[in-house]
Design a protein around this motif. Sequence first.
Motif: not given
Length: 305
Positions: A142-169
Amino acid sequence: MATSTDNHAPHANPDSDQRPLLIVLGVASIYLLTELIGGYLTGSLALLSDAVHMLTDIAALCLGLLTLWISRRPASSAKTYGYLRAEILGALLNGLFLWLLVVFIWIEALSRLRHPRPVSGLGVMAIAVIGIGVNTFSAWMTSTDPHGGHKTGMAMRAVFVHVISDLIGSVGVLAAGALTYFTGWMQADPAVSILIGVLVLYGSWGLVREGVDILMESVPRHIDLDEMRTDLLAVSGTEEVHDLHVWCLTTRQIALSAHAVVAADADRDRVLAEMCHLLQTKFDIHHLTLQLECDNRRLHEPEHF
């Protein structure tokens, strides 16, 4: 006489975010079952709370996929920007959902600090190690762009925040299991749960703040309006720039509108072209409207920056 331009450059399609979210959804669902069963068998609150947190991750993934689907709907005469901000609303709800979860965890953790319950430290550690691997993979997806050349959207980053907090958990759960197993300190489990909650709040604050800023049409944090105004005034033939507005349509698209007073003998087409090129290349703004004026109408317009 006014001249304006509304320039739309190609932007990344939200479809590019969909595939990694689907992969992470499958992995998270399998690990959720593992944590629920393991938490029940070991009696670990940290593990069960992390399982509930994983459930919110699955909800966040489903919400992210839903909002990406909605945001692809075309614009209409009733909604001229389309449904782009559905992604922002979904991300904001995800952030607030995390805060509610933290409150639930803290209430249960305080109860267990007063009345400790037996926990199987070895089982907790084994499941936590699996969780660290699962969440590390999900964070990468959820933190990398598989195709390159674009900024990940906020929906993706919201999921990334969830995942990072789970990793910390998961790291916290591992620590709690180790303390319980090696020292017999049963309060380690709820104590770590409280710490996990603090870290989750800290990690999700930026997401909620950004969502509110976008909905309030605040100036993007990386844009300096004074610098932008100076650059626009540097275009030959420009005498004044006013009614300058910059805001986010989504995390991928920034919009701008402005009025510029130009000299009577200036080549208006050249001035407009140079301003558009400046805004597109230096500030990465492609959705823009510029009104060129020979007569300064500032006194007859609403007071703006």
